[in-house]
Enzyme design. Structure first.
Site, PDB file in Angstrom:
ATOM      1  N   HIS A 148     -10.959   5.572  11.742  1.00 33.48           N
ATOM      2  CA  HIS A 148     -10.431   6.909  11.852  1.00 33.48           C
ATOM      3  C   HIS A 148     -11.437   7.979  12.114  1.00 33.48           C
ATOM      4  O   HIS A 148     -12.562   7.686  11.854  1.00 33.48           O
ATOM      5  CB  HIS A 148      -9.585   7.188  10.284  1.00 33.48           C
ATOM      6  CG  HIS A 148     -10.479   7.276   9.158  1.00 33.48           C
ATOM      7  ND1 HIS A 148     -11.120   6.206   8.617  1.00 33.48           N
ATOM      8  CD2 HIS A 148     -10.801   8.276   8.331  1.00 33.48           C
ATOM      9  CE1 HIS A 148     -11.906   6.706   7.635  1.00 33.48           C
ATOM     10  NE2 HIS A 148     -11.535   7.838   7.426  1.00 33.48           N
ATOM     11  N   HIS A 175     -12.820  10.727  10.226  1.00 31.33           N
ATOM     12  CA  HIS A 175     -13.661  11.152   9.544  1.00 31.33           C
ATOM     13  C   HIS A 175     -15.116  11.225   9.870  1.00 31.33           C
ATOM     14  O   HIS A 175     -15.468   9.916  10.449  1.00 31.33           O
ATOM     15  CB  HIS A 175     -13.575  10.957   8.164  1.00 31.33           C
ATOM     16  CG  HIS A 175     -12.154  11.590   7.609  1.00 31.33           C
ATOM     17  ND1 HIS A 175     -11.430  10.658   6.513  1.00 31.33           N
ATOM     18  CD2 HIS A 175     -11.401  12.463   7.682  1.00 31.33           C
ATOM     19  CE1 HIS A 175     -10.385  11.526   6.171  1.00 31.33           C
ATOM     20  NE2 HIS A 175     -10.339  12.573   7.102  1.00 31.33           N
ATOM     21  N   ASP A 200     -18.008  10.661   8.312  1.00 33.89           N
ATOM     22  CA  ASP A 200     -18.816   9.601   7.688  1.00 33.89           C
ATOM     23  C   ASP A 200     -18.307   8.205   8.211  1.00 33.89           C
ATOM     24  O   ASP A 200     -19.032   7.236   8.071  1.00 33.89           O
ATOM     25  CB  ASP A 200     -18.491   9.655   6.040  1.00 33.89           C
ATOM     26  CG  ASP A 200     -17.194   9.309   5.798  1.00 33.89           C
ATOM     27  OD1 ASP A 200     -16.160   9.946   6.376  1.00 33.89           O
ATOM     28  OD2 ASP A 200     -16.903   8.545   4.762  1.00 33.89           O
ATOM     29  N   HIS A 201     -17.436   8.229   9.242  1.00 39.89           N
ATOM     30  CA  HIS A 201     -17.010   6.860  10.045  1.00 39.89           C
ATOM     31  C   HIS A 201     -17.458   6.969  11.511  1.00 39.89           C
ATOM     32  O   HIS A 201     -17.378   5.913  12.185  1.00 39.89           O
ATOM     33  CB  HIS A 201     -15.493   6.572   9.971  1.00 39.89           C
ATOM     34  CG  HIS A 201     -15.114   6.477   8.280  1.00 39.89           C
ATOM     35  ND1 HIS A 201     -14.884   5.173   7.706  1.00 39.89           N
ATOM     36  CD2 HIS A 201     -15.198   7.270   7.227  1.00 39.89           C
ATOM     37  CE1 HIS A 201     -14.656   5.240   6.383  1.00 39.89           C
ATOM     38  NE2 HIS A 201     -15.001   6.576   6.214  1.00 39.89           N
ATOM     39  N   HIS A 211      -4.228   7.851   4.726  1.00 37.01           N
ATOM     40  CA  HIS A 211      -5.359   8.447   4.720  1.00 37.01           C
ATOM     41  C   HIS A 211      -5.676   9.535   5.620  1.00 37.01           C
ATOM     42  O   HIS A 211      -5.858  10.887   5.584  1.00 37.01           O
ATOM     43  CB  HIS A 211      -6.697   7.499   4.704  1.00 37.01           C
ATOM     44  CG  HIS A 211      -7.985   8.161   4.431  1.00 37.01           C
ATOM     45  ND1 HIS A 211      -8.370   8.803   3.400  1.00 37.01           N
ATOM     46  CD2 HIS A 211      -9.095   8.201   5.224  1.00 37.01           C
ATOM     47  CE1 HIS A 211      -9.555   9.064   3.563  1.00 37.01           C
ATOM     48  NE2 HIS A 211     -10.007   9.063   4.773  1.00 37.01           N
ATOM     49  N   ASP A 270     -10.752   3.554   5.040  1.00 35.76           N
ATOM     50  CA  ASP A 270     -10.485   4.160   3.887  1.00 35.76           C
ATOM     51  C   ASP A 270      -9.282   4.207   3.417  1.00 35.76           C
ATOM     52  O   ASP A 270      -8.707   5.106   2.637  1.00 35.76           O
ATOM     53  CB  ASP A 270     -10.733   5.764   4.085  1.00 35.76           C
ATOM     54  CG  ASP A 270     -12.272   6.134   4.174  1.00 35.76           C
ATOM     55  OD1 ASP A 270     -13.190   5.036   3.874  1.00 35.76           O
ATOM     56  OD2 ASP A 270     -12.652   7.176   4.325  1.00 35.76           O
ATOM     57  N   HIS A 281     -16.193   2.084   1.394  1.00 36.64           N
ATOM     58  CA  HIS A 281     -16.987   2.855   0.467  1.00 36.64           C
ATOM     59  C   HIS A 281     -17.256   2.070  -0.614  1.00 36.64           C
ATOM     60  O   HIS A 281     -16.474   1.094  -1.158  1.00 36.64           O
ATOM     61  CB  HIS A 281     -16.231   4.237   0.186  1.00 36.64           C
ATOM     62  CG  HIS A 281     -16.184   5.215   1.119  1.00 36.64           C
ATOM     63  ND1 HIS A 281     -17.165   6.248   1.261  1.00 36.64           N
ATOM     64  CD2 HIS A 281     -15.472   5.496   2.084  1.00 36.64           C
ATOM     65  CE1 HIS A 281     -16.956   6.998   2.161  1.00 36.64           C
ATOM     66  NE2 HIS A 281     -15.857   6.542   2.837  1.00 36.64           N
TER      67      HIS A 281
HETATM   68 FE    FE Z   1     -14.930   7.576   4.434  1.00 38.46          FE
HETATM   69 ZN    ZN Z   2     -12.002   8.985   5.413  1.00 38.08          ZN
END
Ligand code: FE
Ligand code: ZN
Length: 259
Positions: free
Chosen positions: A55, A57, A59-60, A114, A131, A169
């Site tokens: 996805h 985001h 942080d990915h 998400h 996530d 995570h």
């Molecule tokens: Fe994340």
């Molecule tokens: Zn995420």
């Protein structure tokens, strides 16, 4: 078949790296940061053949462009329904991600909630679920809907019980704390919390997680269990007569009062 290596990133992200003895090329799932991946590849004398994204985001996805600068030939797979400019192979439900140099392929499952276009990658007895699901919990609902998230989690719940869930995570300890708010008498959750604390004290990861354990301890997969229903209805102060409403109450309860 490939081996899976865990690469920690940031404070609590996990990047999964797929490798095989047959090849020096590997694949990575959700490289939010390029540095730890490049360190590993350099140390192990490996190259990058593919990047798999669940996805949009940061942080990915944050490491994609730097990884592509070092390995321009790496193919970038990701959800067709999200705007991630670096993606070269957009994916929808049922797509096959062929990774011949790893001697394997992964199948795409659309799992919105998400985010609106979140996908998961399923393989032989495993799921890279980004996530959507975390050990003992689940992701927050951002640009998807509560109903979508409830349905995506139910889809995971119906996979074979031995499925290993590779989430992105390390939130297990905190998640189990909330799970005990929902089910204070659930012995499996208490035992899991103790085990998770021990694992974390040793500096190790609590994931991947086994679906059979999630089904016993993760409130977001337990929306059919009478004690979970009763707890959610008590918090919501209203009867909740379908799975999506029940999920939404649990998620909102955690967002507002616990996190
Ligand atoms: Fe994340
Ligand atoms: Zn995420």
């Amino acid at each position: 078949m490939f081996d899976i290596v865990l690469i920690p990133a940031f404070a609590d992200n996990y990047i999964w790296l797929l490798k095989s003895e047959c090849s020096t090329a590997v694949a990575v799932v959700d490289p939010g940061d390029a540095a730890p991946v490049l360190d590993y590849l350099q140390h192990e004398k490996l190259t990058l053949g593919a990047i798999l994204i669940t996805h949009h985001h940061r942080d990915h996805t944050g490491g994609i462009s730097q990884l592509k600068r070092v390995f321009p030939e790496a193919k970038v797979y990701g959800p067709a329904d999200e705007s991630i400019p670096e993606i070269t192979a957009p994916l929808t439900e049922g797509a096959d991600v062929k990774l011949p140099w790893l001697g394997d392929s992964l199948k795409v499952l659309e799992m919105p909630g998400h985010t609106a276009g979140h996908i998961a990658y399923s393989g032989d007895g495993l799921l890279f679920c980004g996530d959507i699901l975390f050990a003992g919990g689940c992701g927050r609902v951002f640009d998807g809907t509560m109903k979508q998230m409830a349905e995506s989690l139910q889809r995971i719940a119906k996979l074979p019980e031995k499925t290993l869930l590779y989430c992105a995570h390390e939130y297990t300890e905190a998640n189990l704390g909330f799970a005990l708010w929902v089910e204070p008498e659930n012995r499996a959750i208490k035992a899991r919390q103790k085990a998770a604390q021990r694992v974390r004290q040793q500096g190790k990861a609590t994931v991947p997680s086994l679906l059979s354990l999630e089904l016993k301890t993760n409130p977001f997969l337990r929306t059919q269990i009478p004690t979970v229903i009763a707890a959610a209805e008590k918090w919501a102060k209203t009867p909740l007569n379908n799975n999506a409403a029940l999920f939404a109450a649990l998620r909102t309860w955690k967002d507002r009062d616990y996190d």
